[in-house]
Design a protein around this motif. Structure first.
Motif, PDB file in Angstrom:
ATOM      1  N   VAL A  65       0.826  -1.221   0.000  1.00  0.00           N
ATOM      2  CA  VAL A  65       0.000   0.000   0.000  1.00  0.00           C
ATOM      3  C   VAL A  65       0.853   1.261   0.000  1.00  0.00           C
ATOM      4  CG1 VAL A  65      -1.817   1.272   1.202  1.00  0.00           C
ATOM      5  CG2 VAL A  65      -1.844  -1.233   1.229  1.00  0.00           C
ATOM      6  N   VAL A  66       1.644   1.443   1.051  1.00  0.00           N
ATOM      7  CA  VAL A  66       2.347   2.719   1.239  1.00  0.00           C
ATOM      8  C   VAL A  66       3.389   2.961   0.155  1.00  0.00           C
ATOM      9  CG1 VAL A  66       3.776   4.079   2.814  1.00  0.00           C
ATOM     10  CG2 VAL A  66       1.927   2.650   3.718  1.00  0.00           C
ATOM     11  N   ALA A  67       4.267   1.988  -0.074  1.00  0.00           N
ATOM     12  CA  ALA A  67       5.333   2.180  -1.080  1.00  0.00           C
ATOM     13  C   ALA A  67       4.776   2.374  -2.489  1.00  0.00           C
ATOM     14  CB  ALA A  67       6.307   1.001  -1.033  1.00  0.00           C
ATOM     15  N   PRO A  68       3.850   1.527  -2.961  1.00  0.00           N
ATOM     16  CA  PRO A  68       3.304   1.761  -4.306  1.00  0.00           C
ATOM     17  C   PRO A  68       2.634   3.117  -4.453  1.00  0.00           C
ATOM     18  CG  PRO A  68       2.780  -0.460  -3.585  1.00  0.00           C
ATOM     19  CD  PRO A  68       3.356   0.247  -2.397  1.00  0.00           C
ATOM     20  N   LEU A  69       1.853   3.510  -3.448  1.00  0.00           N
ATOM     21  CA  LEU A  69       1.115   4.769  -3.542  1.00  0.00           C
ATOM     22  C   LEU A  69       2.047   5.970  -3.513  1.00  0.00           C
ATOM     23  CD1 LEU A  69      -1.602   6.191  -3.694  1.00  0.00           C
ATOM     24  CD2 LEU A  69      -1.730   6.078  -1.190  1.00  0.00           C
ATOM     25  N   THR A  70       2.963   6.006  -2.556  1.00  0.00           N
ATOM     26  CA  THR A  70       3.830   7.179  -2.422  1.00  0.00           C
ATOM     27  C   THR A  70       4.848   7.271  -3.556  1.00  0.00           C
ATOM     28  OG1 THR A  70       5.285   5.900  -0.948  1.00  0.00           O
ATOM     29  CG2 THR A  70       3.592   7.269   0.078  1.00  0.00           C
ATOM     30  N   GLU A  71       5.429   6.137  -3.945  1.00  0.00           N
ATOM     31  CA  GLU A  71       6.449   6.170  -4.998  1.00  0.00           C
ATOM     32  C   GLU A  71       5.839   6.523  -6.353  1.00  0.00           C
ATOM     33  OE1 GLU A  71       8.598   2.500  -4.895  1.00  0.00           O
ATOM     34  OE2 GLU A  71       9.494   2.912  -2.947  1.00  0.00           O
ATOM     35  N   GLU A  72       4.678   5.975  -6.659  1.00  0.00           N
ATOM     36  CA  GLU A  72       4.040   6.323  -7.932  1.00  0.00           C
ATOM     37  C   GLU A  72       3.539   7.760  -7.923  1.00  0.00           C
ATOM     38  OE1 GLU A  72       4.199   4.438 -10.572  1.00  0.00           O
ATOM     39  OE2 GLU A  72       5.275   2.966  -9.357  1.00  0.00           O
ATOM     40  N   LEU A  73       3.103   8.228  -6.777  1.00  0.00           N
ATOM     41  CA  LEU A  73       2.659   9.624  -6.674  1.00  0.00           C
ATOM     42  C   LEU A  73       3.815  10.582  -6.940  1.00  0.00           C
ATOM     43  CD1 LEU A  73       0.311  11.550  -5.927  1.00  0.00           C
ATOM     44  CD2 LEU A  73       1.102  11.435  -3.559  1.00  0.00           C
ATOM     45  N   VAL A  74       4.985  10.278  -6.393  1.00  0.00           N
ATOM     46  CA  VAL A  74       6.140  11.166  -6.555  1.00  0.00           C
ATOM     47  C   VAL A  74       6.767  11.023  -7.936  1.00  0.00           C
ATOM     48  CG1 VAL A  74       8.493  11.634  -5.750  1.00  0.00           C
ATOM     49  CG2 VAL A  74       6.650  11.258  -4.091  1.00  0.00           C
ATOM     50  N   ILE A 151      -3.950   5.257 -10.800  1.00  0.00           N
ATOM     51  CA  ILE A 151      -4.366   4.009 -10.173  1.00  0.00           C
ATOM     52  C   ILE A 151      -3.723   2.791 -10.835  1.00  0.00           C
ATOM     53  CG2 ILE A 151      -6.453   3.873 -11.586  1.00  0.00           C
ATOM     54  CD1 ILE A 151      -6.053   2.686  -7.933  1.00  0.00           C
ATOM     55  N   GLY A 152      -3.552   2.812 -12.163  1.00  0.00           N
ATOM     56  CA  GLY A 152      -2.956   1.685 -12.872  1.00  0.00           C
ATOM     57  C   GLY A 152      -1.530   1.412 -12.418  1.00  0.00           C
ATOM     58  N   PRO A 153      -0.631   2.411 -12.451  1.00  0.00           N
ATOM     59  CA  PRO A 153       0.727   2.199 -11.959  1.00  0.00           C
ATOM     60  C   PRO A 153       0.785   1.762 -10.497  1.00  0.00           C
ATOM     61  CG  PRO A 153       0.661   4.172 -13.314  1.00  0.00           C
ATOM     62  CD  PRO A 153      -0.752   3.714 -13.155  1.00  0.00           C
ATOM     63  N   VAL A 154      -0.100   2.292  -9.659  1.00  0.00           N
ATOM     64  CA  VAL A 154      -0.096   1.914  -8.238  1.00  0.00           C
ATOM     65  C   VAL A 154      -0.433   0.431  -8.080  1.00  0.00           C
ATOM     66  CG1 VAL A 154      -1.278   2.216  -6.026  1.00  0.00           C
ATOM     67  CG2 VAL A 154      -0.605   4.217  -7.356  1.00  0.00           C
ATOM     68  N   LEU A 155      -1.473  -0.029  -8.769  1.00  0.00           N
ATOM     69  CA  LEU A 155      -1.861  -1.437  -8.665  1.00  0.00           C
ATOM     70  C   LEU A 155      -0.795  -2.355  -9.251  1.00  0.00           C
ATOM     71  CD1 LEU A 155      -5.670  -1.231  -9.557  1.00  0.00           C
ATOM     72  CD2 LEU A 155      -4.633  -1.528  -7.304  1.00  0.00           C
ATOM     73  N   CYS A 156      -0.203  -1.953 -10.370  1.00  0.00           N
ATOM     74  CA  CYS A 156       0.872  -2.765 -10.968  1.00  0.00           C
ATOM     75  C   CYS A 156       2.076  -2.827 -10.035  1.00  0.00           C
ATOM     76  CB  CYS A 156       1.281  -2.176 -12.317  1.00  0.00           C
ATOM     77  SG  CYS A 156       0.001  -2.290 -13.584  1.00  0.00           S
ATOM     78  N   HIS A 157       2.389  -1.720  -9.403  1.00  0.00           N
ATOM     79  CA  HIS A 157       3.504  -1.661  -8.456  1.00  0.00           C
ATOM     80  C   HIS A 157       3.241  -2.596  -7.279  1.00  0.00           C
ATOM     81  CE1 HIS A 157       6.704   1.213  -6.595  1.00  0.00           C
ATOM     82  NE2 HIS A 157       6.813  -0.004  -6.069  1.00  0.00           N
ATOM     83  N   SER A 158       2.041  -2.554  -6.739  1.00  0.00           N
ATOM     84  CA  SER A 158       1.680  -3.411  -5.616  1.00  0.00           C
ATOM     85  C   SER A 158       1.750  -4.885  -6.002  1.00  0.00           C
ATOM     86  CB  SER A 158       0.265  -3.066  -5.126  1.00  0.00           C
ATOM     87  OG  SER A 158      -0.114  -3.875  -4.036  1.00  0.00           O
ATOM     88  N   PHE A 159       1.272  -5.209  -7.194  1.00  0.00           N
ATOM     89  CA  PHE A 159       1.300  -6.594  -7.669  1.00  0.00           C
ATOM     90  C   PHE A 159       2.738  -7.079  -7.840  1.00  0.00           C
ATOM     91  CE2 PHE A 159       1.559  -9.518 -11.305  1.00  0.00           C
ATOM     92  CZ  PHE A 159       0.778 -10.561 -10.832  1.00  0.00           C
ATOM     93  N   CYS A 160       3.592  -6.250  -8.429  1.00  0.00           N
ATOM     94  CA  CYS A 160       4.988  -6.643  -8.642  1.00  0.00           C
ATOM     95  C   CYS A 160       5.737  -6.775  -7.319  1.00  0.00           C
ATOM     96  CB  CYS A 160       5.682  -5.639  -9.552  1.00  0.00           C
ATOM     97  SG  CYS A 160       5.118  -5.714 -11.272  1.00  0.00           S
TER      98      CYS A 160
END
Length: 223
Positions: A65-74, A151-160
């Motif tokens: 949750v935290v890493a995908p959301l914050t890293e993709e946001l930045v 949202i797409g990059p965040v979900l892909c990041h979380s999955f990976c």
């Protein structure tokens, strides 16, 4: 910044499905080795206790949750809209991940501090991690520019993060090696075939906001 409701359903489903296609080999390997049936997996996924356990796990929250959301946001939502008008979509896609890769060097500092391995081993690990994260960053940057959604990059990041880097060595030693390796190759082939169709800006509201920032849209911005 990719925070919009237009085309939200395709933005949730298609990039994640595309990433799962790329991971067809590892997913096949997990399915072969997992003692659970599909029904067992569905039951666990629908069990509120399972999700309460996940949400109480700080490591799970960080990785999923935290890493995908914050890293993709930045590195995607904030950085790409500034890079695209100056450098264009193509250059931005391959420039942004360099910052993303460097941002993961803190793992090297941890390894050196706690002396977890030899200096050469830590250096090789750093090079590998930088390369892997840079390639992944280029992929999510491509998704962000093509879809105009975060949202797409965040979900892909979380999955990976959940899947980790594909275990090629264990695939080579697998009892059903031929089937597993074929699924790896098929996944890569299908990924290349569906890469542009699944990220077609037509599904997400064309032109996408990021592409509209450049005065001369490239083929990346066209459906």
């Amino acid at each position: 910044m990719g925070l919009r409701f237009e085309g939200i359903i395709p933005a949730v489903l298609l990039p994640l499905l595309l990433t799962m296609v790329l991971f067809l080999g590892p997913l096949t390997q997990v399915a072969m080795d997992c003692p659970w049936t599909f029904i067992d997996g569905v039951r666990v996924a629908l069990d509120p206790c399972f999700w309460m356990l996940c949400l109480s796990d700080m490591r799970w929250l960080r990785n999923q949750v935290v890493a995908p959301l914050t890293e993709e946001l930045v590195f995607r939502a904030c950085m790409l809209p500034m890079l695209v008008p100056c450098a264009g979509p193509f250059t931005a896609i391959f420039t942004c991940p360099l910052f993303f890769g460097v941002a993961h060097f803190h793992h090297v500092i941890e390894l050196l501090r706690f002396r977890q391995g030899t200096l050469s081993g830590i250096f090789l690990s750093a090079v590998f991690q930088f390369s892997y994260t840079a390639v992944f960053g280029a992929y999510t940057a491509f998704i962000f520019i093509r879809t105009g959604h975060l949202i797409g990059p965040v979900l892909c990041h979380s999955f990976c993060n959940y899947m980790g880097f594909p275990a090629i060595s264990s695939a080579l030693d697998h009892p059903q090696r031929l089937a597993v390796l074929c699924s790896y190759l098929l996944g890569v082939l299908l990924f290349l075939i569906f890469l542009f169709p699944f990220t077609d800006p037509f599904y997400y509201g064309s032109p996408t906001p990021v592409c509209s920032l450049t005065s001369s849209p490239s083929s990346l911005c066209l459906s």
